[in-house]
Scaffold this motif. Structure first.
Motif, PDB file in Angstrom:
ATOM      1  N   ASN A 105      -9.761   9.464  -2.083  1.00 29.90           N
ATOM      2  CA  ASN A 105      -8.367   9.081  -2.278  1.00 29.90           C
ATOM      3  C   ASN A 105      -8.071   7.764  -1.559  1.00 29.90           C
ATOM      4  OD1 ASN A 105      -5.568   9.385  -2.852  1.00 29.90           O
ATOM      5  ND2 ASN A 105      -5.245  10.314  -0.853  1.00 29.90           N
ATOM      6  N   ILE A 106      -8.487   7.682  -0.296  1.00 32.59           N
ATOM      7  CA  ILE A 106      -8.233   6.452   0.471  1.00 32.59           C
ATOM      8  C   ILE A 106      -9.128   5.320  -0.027  1.00 32.59           C
ATOM      9  CG2 ILE A 106      -8.510   5.412   2.771  1.00 32.59           C
ATOM     10  CD1 ILE A 106      -6.007   7.055   2.523  1.00 32.59           C
ATOM     11  N   MET A 107     -10.400   5.632  -0.265  1.00 30.41           N
ATOM     12  CA  MET A 107     -11.300   4.575  -0.752  1.00 30.41           C
ATOM     13  C   MET A 107     -10.781   4.015  -2.070  1.00 30.41           C
ATOM     14  SD  MET A 107     -13.629   4.075   1.485  1.00 30.41           S
ATOM     15  CE  MET A 107     -14.846   3.042   0.692  1.00 30.41           C
TER      16      MET A 107
ATOM     17  N   GLU B 181      -9.129   0.940   9.570  1.00 28.65           N
ATOM     18  CA  GLU B 181      -8.161   1.859  10.161  1.00 28.65           C
ATOM     19  C   GLU B 181      -7.570   2.814   9.115  1.00 28.65           C
ATOM     20  OE1 GLU B 181      -4.197   0.416  11.211  1.00 28.65           O
ATOM     21  OE2 GLU B 181      -4.315   1.595  13.032  1.00 28.65           O
ATOM     22  N   MET B 182      -7.360   2.299   7.910  1.00 28.53           N
ATOM     23  CA  MET B 182      -6.759   3.141   6.868  1.00 28.53           C
ATOM     24  C   MET B 182      -7.645   4.356   6.587  1.00 28.53           C
ATOM     25  SD  MET B 182      -3.955   1.955   6.300  1.00 28.53           S
ATOM     26  CE  MET B 182      -3.123   0.511   6.819  1.00 28.53           C
ATOM     27  N   ILE B 183      -8.958   4.123   6.593  1.00 26.96           N
ATOM     28  CA  ILE B 183      -9.882   5.242   6.356  1.00 26.96           C
ATOM     29  C   ILE B 183      -9.714   6.274   7.472  1.00 26.96           C
ATOM     30  CG2 ILE B 183     -12.306   5.906   6.168  1.00 26.96           C
ATOM     31  CD1 ILE B 183     -12.909   3.261   4.993  1.00 26.96           C
TER      32      ILE B 183
ATOM     33  N   ARG C 172       7.481   2.593  15.011  1.00 27.49           N
ATOM     34  CA  ARG C 172       6.034   2.823  14.841  1.00 27.49           C
ATOM     35  C   ARG C 172       5.761   4.143  14.124  1.00 27.49           C
ATOM     36  NH1 ARG C 172       2.711  -1.227  18.331  1.00 27.49           N
ATOM     37  NH2 ARG C 172       1.248  -0.894  16.669  1.00 27.49           N
ATOM     38  N   VAL C 173       6.754   4.663  13.415  1.00 28.67           N
ATOM     39  CA  VAL C 173       6.565   5.887  12.640  1.00 28.67           C
ATOM     40  C   VAL C 173       5.383   5.686  11.678  1.00 28.67           C
ATOM     41  CG1 VAL C 173       8.142   5.160  10.787  1.00 28.67           C
ATOM     42  CG2 VAL C 173       7.842   7.601  11.244  1.00 28.67           C
ATOM     43  N   CYS C 174       4.732   6.784  11.298  1.00 26.66           N
ATOM     44  CA  CYS C 174       3.566   6.681  10.409  1.00 26.66           C
ATOM     45  C   CYS C 174       3.947   5.992   9.091  1.00 26.66           C
ATOM     46  CB  CYS C 174       3.044   8.086  10.106  1.00 26.66           C
ATOM     47  SG  CYS C 174       1.736   8.087   8.881  1.00 26.66           S
TER      48      CYS C 174
ATOM     49  N   ALA D 251       9.162  16.219  13.642  1.00 26.41           N
ATOM     50  CA  ALA D 251       8.821  14.833  13.302  1.00 26.41           C
ATOM     51  C   ALA D 251       7.312  14.639  13.423  1.00 26.41           C
ATOM     52  CB  ALA D 251       9.582  13.874  14.212  1.00 26.41           C
ATOM     53  N   PRO D 252       6.538  15.310  12.545  1.00 29.34           N
ATOM     54  CA  PRO D 252       5.072  15.245  12.681  1.00 29.34           C
ATOM     55  C   PRO D 252       4.499  13.867  12.370  1.00 29.34           C
ATOM     56  CG  PRO D 252       5.682  16.376  10.658  1.00 29.34           C
ATOM     57  CD  PRO D 252       6.956  16.130  11.408  1.00 29.34           C
ATOM     58  N   PHE D 253       5.324  12.978  11.787  1.00 27.97           N
ATOM     59  CA  PHE D 253       4.860  11.614  11.511  1.00 27.97           C
ATOM     60  C   PHE D 253       5.408  10.636  12.545  1.00 27.97           C
ATOM     61  CE2 PHE D 253       4.996  13.839   7.427  1.00 27.97           C
ATOM     62  CZ  PHE D 253       3.706  13.625   6.961  1.00 27.97           C
ATOM     63  N   GLY D 254       5.958  11.151  13.647  1.00 27.15           N
ATOM     64  CA  GLY D 254       6.563  10.283  14.643  1.00 27.15           C
ATOM     65  C   GLY D 254       7.925   9.801  14.158  1.00 27.15           C
ATOM     66  N   ALA D 255       8.452   8.767  14.813  1.00 29.51           N
ATOM     67  CA  ALA D 255       9.768   8.233  14.443  1.00 29.51           C
ATOM     68  C   ALA D 255       9.897   6.831  15.013  1.00 29.51           C
ATOM     69  CB  ALA D 255      10.878   9.134  14.995  1.00 29.51           C
ATOM     70  N   GLY D 256      10.937   6.141  14.547  1.00 29.72           N
ATOM     71  CA  GLY D 256      11.192   4.802  15.091  1.00 29.72           C
ATOM     72  C   GLY D 256      10.322   3.758  14.425  1.00 29.72           C
TER      73      GLY D 256
ATOM     74  N   LEU E 259       0.829  -1.211   0.000  1.00 29.36           N
ATOM     75  CA  LEU E 259       0.000   0.000   0.000  1.00 29.36           C
ATOM     76  C   LEU E 259       0.861   1.258   0.000  1.00 29.36           C
ATOM     77  CD1 LEU E 259      -2.895   1.134   0.211  1.00 29.36           C
ATOM     78  CD2 LEU E 259      -2.669   1.052   2.700  1.00 29.36           C
ATOM     79  N   PHE E 260       1.964   1.226   0.764  1.00 27.68           N
ATOM     80  CA  PHE E 260       2.731   2.453   0.961  1.00 27.68           C
ATOM     81  C   PHE E 260       4.045   2.499   0.190  1.00 27.68           C
ATOM     82  CE2 PHE E 260       0.409   2.018   5.134  1.00 27.68           C
ATOM     83  CZ  PHE E 260      -0.529   2.997   4.850  1.00 27.68           C
ATOM     84  N   ALA E 261       4.383   1.422  -0.530  1.00 27.01           N
ATOM     85  CA  ALA E 261       5.642   1.436  -1.287  1.00 27.01           C
ATOM     86  C   ALA E 261       5.536   2.493  -2.390  1.00 27.01           C
ATOM     87  CB  ALA E 261       5.894   0.068  -1.897  1.00 27.01           C
TER      88      ALA E 261
HETATM   89  C1  HEM Z   1      -0.469  14.397   6.960  1.00 22.41           C
HETATM   90  C2  HEM Z   1      -0.686  13.153   7.087  1.00 22.41           C
HETATM   91  C3  HEM Z   1      -0.363  12.293   8.306  1.00 22.41           C
HETATM   92  C4  HEM Z   1       0.169  12.611   9.532  1.00 22.41           C
HETATM   93  C5  HEM Z   1       0.613  13.987  10.042  1.00 22.41           C
HETATM   94  C6  HEM Z   1       0.257  11.384  10.296  1.00 22.41           C
HETATM   95  C7  HEM Z   1       0.766  11.292  11.589  1.00 22.41           C
HETATM   96  C8  HEM Z   1       0.936  10.088  12.275  1.00 22.41           C
HETATM   97  C9  HEM Z   1       1.561   9.977  13.572  1.00 22.41           C
HETATM   98  C10 HEM Z   1       2.102  11.128  14.407  1.00 22.41           C
HETATM   99  C11 HEM Z   1       1.561   8.655  13.924  1.00 22.41           C
HETATM  100  C12 HEM Z   1       2.132   8.041  15.223  1.00 22.41           C
HETATM  101  C13 HEM Z   1       3.628   7.746  14.960  1.00 22.41           C
HETATM  102  C14 HEM Z   1       4.439   7.304  16.141  1.00 22.41           C
HETATM  103  O1  HEM Z   1       3.919   6.758  17.121  1.00 22.41           O
HETATM  104  O2  HEM Z   1       5.692   7.486  16.084  1.00 22.41           O
HETATM  105  C15 HEM Z   1       0.914   7.931  12.843  1.00 22.41           C
HETATM  106  C16 HEM Z   1       0.702   6.569  12.826  1.00 22.41           C
HETATM  107  C17 HEM Z   1       0.035   5.905  11.827  1.00 22.41           C
HETATM  108  N1  HEM Z   1      -0.425   6.451  10.632  1.00 22.41           N
HETATM  109 FE1  HEM Z   1      -0.220   8.372  10.029  1.00 22.41          FE
HETATM  110  N2  HEM Z   1      -0.238  10.364   9.524  1.00 22.41           N
HETATM  111  C18 HEM Z   1      -0.611  10.875   8.300  1.00 22.41           C
HETATM  112  C19 HEM Z   1      -1.150  10.171   7.236  1.00 22.41           C
HETATM  113  C20 HEM Z   1      -1.435   8.834   7.234  1.00 22.41           C
HETATM  114  C21 HEM Z   1      -2.040   8.113   6.140  1.00 22.41           C
HETATM  115  C22 HEM Z   1      -2.404   8.736   4.785  1.00 22.41           C
HETATM  116  C23 HEM Z   1      -2.197   6.814   6.560  1.00 22.41           C
HETATM  117  C24 HEM Z   1      -2.812   5.638   5.838  1.00 22.41           C
HETATM  118  C25 HEM Z   1      -3.553   5.661   4.808  1.00 22.41           C
HETATM  119  C26 HEM Z   1      -1.675   6.717   7.911  1.00 22.41           C
HETATM  120  C27 HEM Z   1      -1.643   5.570   8.675  1.00 22.41           C
HETATM  121  C28 HEM Z   1      -1.046   5.445   9.917  1.00 22.41           C
HETATM  122  C29 HEM Z   1      -0.985   4.192  10.678  1.00 22.41           C
HETATM  123  C30 HEM Z   1      -1.562   2.851  10.249  1.00 22.41           C
HETATM  124  C31 HEM Z   1      -0.295   4.481  11.865  1.00 22.41           C
HETATM  125  C32 HEM Z   1       0.042   3.507  13.002  1.00 22.41           C
HETATM  126  C33 HEM Z   1       1.459   2.933  12.817  1.00 22.41           C
HETATM  127  C34 HEM Z   1       1.857   1.913  13.864  1.00 22.41           C
HETATM  128  O3  HEM Z   1       1.452   2.019  15.021  1.00 22.41           O
HETATM  129  O4  HEM Z   1       2.627   0.984  13.527  1.00 22.41           O
HETATM  130  N3  HEM Z   1      -1.224   7.958   8.284  1.00 22.41           N
HETATM  131  N4  HEM Z   1       0.563   8.819  11.842  1.00 22.41           N
END
Ligand code: HEM
Length: 536
Positions: free
Chosen positions: A219-221, A333-335, A479-481, A472-477, A172-174
């Motif tokens: 987009n997600i659907m 969850e993806m939605i 479990r990063v997003c 790091a708005p997407f986290g890190a490590g 999905l994310f590659a």
């Molecule tokens: C601007 C867009 C997004 C932001 C700012 C964002 C932010 C985040 C953050 C902060 C986390 C937690 C990371 C951590 O604990 O280190 C996370 C986890 C996650 N995100 Fe995103 N996200 C975005 C878009 C998306 C999209 C588009 C998807 C899927 C379609 C997605 C799916 C996930 C999933 C499944 C997790 C859990 C990962 C895990 O626990 O292994 N995210 N996201």
């Protein structure tokens, strides 16, 4: 400090609560129940008094396990800092507490019986997010009830979670999978531009949010379920899906007191959480299952690169094969994760561009030049990723308005974790990173309140995908997003097209208001309204 005014002060609820706890008991009249209650209250007060820094959940010296003690506010007996953090903008409240107490490295506090630490500076944030002993998440009652414990975000670190991440990362994310859905993103964008144009012509201004939400959902659907919704001909289906998503957001984002005071759950459920979750689950099951069943019978495109994520999940064999309920949880969850984040980040970006017309013009120039040098009528995803100013604008928005200011979902320690500063975070502690506090700290960023994309155009570029904990708005490590590339590809395309097609100006009757509201993510309290002028 200018920033301290921005972040709200820790409220003094304990002053109101203490008399209620201690007061007015007439020991001659009370029943046995009264004695029991009094004993419990006294015990709690004693525990709280002995616990010291961090409050009652840090009793028995939990915060003194290392060479250096973890400091923190006591809060009030039993509740700890629950009253302070259960409402309003928790990221600002926590930032103010950490700054005023000089506890930015790490601060301990209690949410009822839950011991929590929060890191508000990059080094400890990195140690927490990168630690293998912080790879679990605490799970809320609502997430459990809505089946999320079997989805990627809440599954405990282990073989099942690793399998899910691997499947999602590959299928999905590659980058090649994200690229495969570029046409869909273009389509959603074209529909949005058309709808905005019609709204401007009819109403004299546009409210962007609803258009972004529809595009985000489609987009997600599209990439997950292989299905897009037409708002006119499929209005009924779309309304049902939207209402389910909205209800899910509300339940997941709501502050549930009994997550932290489990005994409260027996007689207090202010938002009818249990009932609403059990009403929602069958609706989710019916919808997702019907889509899975449709995919089972269809033979086209299956198992190919052009298939969607449902096709991929159905094609798995052996150890990777998922039970139907697990598939439903992962897909649903993806939605949830993919729709609100992208929509609200785009809305924040456009709001800043309305407020900063010279930045908007400079951005438009960059995009128009790139299109005129391209063989296509609009720039391709691959080109968008290379436009420095566009990427700087999105990064600066992520800095000023991180969609998950507390990184949305916390982490849980599965072992005692020794930090380099000599503190030890005990096993079973919930850890949060206050990304908002880091991105608004003037020791980390010069002039942190200014929207200034230029800060990312020189040599001091920053990797926002988890490599640099200053942003790091997407986290890190581990479990990063996993959706970060898909999220960025979507947002940069939308911003590029919205700026290329329209000039965005203030609606003088309703000027842009950057007030925030913290739900599952942090969004604009007042949806962006603007006047748009077509550029061609
Ligand atoms: C601007 C867009 C997004 C932001 C700012 C964002 C932010 C985040 C953050 C902060 C986390 C937690 C990371 C951590 O604990 O280190 C996370 C986890 C996650 N995100 Fe995103 N996200 C975005 C878009 C998306 C999209 C588009 C998807 C899927 C379609 C997605 C799916 C996930 C999933 C499944 C997790 C859990 C990962 C895990 O626990 O292994 N995210 N996201």
């Amino acid at each position: 400090m200018e920033l301290m005014k921005l972040a709200s002060k820790e409220s003094s609820y304990w002053m109101i609560a203490l008399p209620a706890v201690f007061g007015s008991q007439n020991l001659h009249d009370v029943s046995v129940l009264g004695y029991i209650l009094l004993a419990l209250v006294s015990l709690s007060v004693l525990t709280w008094a002995l616990a010291g820094g961090g409050g009652g959940a840090w009793k028995n010296g939990r915060n003194r396990m290392g060479r250096v003690m973890i400091p923190g506010p006591r809060g009030i007996p039993v509740f700890g800092s629950l009253f302070t953090l259960s409402h309003g903008l928790a990221h600002r409240t926590l930032a103010a507490m950490a700054w005023s107490r000089a506890n930015t490295e790490i601060m301990a506090f209690s949410l009822g019986s839950t011991p929590v630490v929060v890191a508000s500076e990059p080094n400890t944030a990195r140690e927490i997010l990168m630690s293998p002993y912080f790879a679990d998440r605490p799970i809320k009652q609502s997430a459990k009830s809505l089946m999320f414990s079997r989805a990627i975000g809440f599954a405990p670190n282990g073989a099942y979670w690793r399998t899910l991440r691997r499947i999602a990362s590959t299928h999905l994310f590659a980058p090649r999978r994200i690229l495969a859905h570029e046409a869909g993103r273009q389509l959603d964008c074209a529909e949005m531009v058309k709808a905005l144009s019609a709204e401007q012509n009819g109403a004299g201004s546009v409210v962007l949010r609803k258009h972004l939400q529809l595009a985000a959902l489609n987009n997600i659907m599209g990439s997950v379920f292989g299905r897009r919704y037409d708002p006119l001909s499929q209005k009924e289906d779309l309304d049902e899906l939207t209402s389910m998503v909205r209800e899910g957001f509300e339940l997941l984002g709501a502050f549930n007191w009994s997550d932290h005071l489990p005994w409260l759950g027996y007689f207090y459920d202010s938002i009818r959480l249990k009932q609403r979750c059990s009403d929602l689950v069958p609706r989710i099951r019916t919808l997702v299952k019907s889509i899975i069943d449709e995919h089972r019978v269809s033979t086209s495109e299956k198992k190919t690169d052009m298939g969607d994520f449902v096709d991929v999940l159905l094609s798995l064999d052996g150890d990777e094969k998922l039970q139907e309920d697990d598939m439903i949880a992962v897909l649903w969850e993806m939605i949830f994760r993919g729709t609100d984040t992208t929509a609200l980040l785009t809305e924040w970006t456009m709001a800043e561009l309305v407020l900063n017309p010279s930045i908007q013009t400079k951005l438009r120039d960059e995009i128009v030049t790139a299109v005129s040098n391209s063989a296509y009528a609009e720039v391709a995803d691959a080109d968008l990723a290379k436009l420095p100013y566009l990427n700087a604008v999105v990064k600066e928005t992520l800095r000023l308005h991180p969609p998950g200011p507390l990184l949305s979902w916390a982490r849980l320690s599965t072992s005692d974790v020794r930090l380099s500063n000599g503190m030890v975070i005990p096993k079973g502690t919930t850890a949060m990173v206050n990304m908002w506090a880091i991105t608004h700290d003037q020791r980390v960023w010069s002039d942190p309140l200014k929207f200034d994309p230029e800060r990312f155009t020189g040599n001091d570029d920053v990797d926002v995908r988890g490599g640099d904990l200053r942003l790091a708005p997407f986290g890190a490590g581990r479990r990063v997003c996993p959706g970060k590339n898909m999220g960025l590809a979507t947002v940069t395309r939308w911003v590029a097209e919205l700026v290329r097609r329209f000039e965005w100006c203030q609606d003088q009757t309703e000027p842009v208001d950057l007030g925030e509201v913290l739900k599952l993510s942090c969004e604009m309290e007042h949806p962006l309204r603007a006047v748009v002028r077509e550029m061609f």
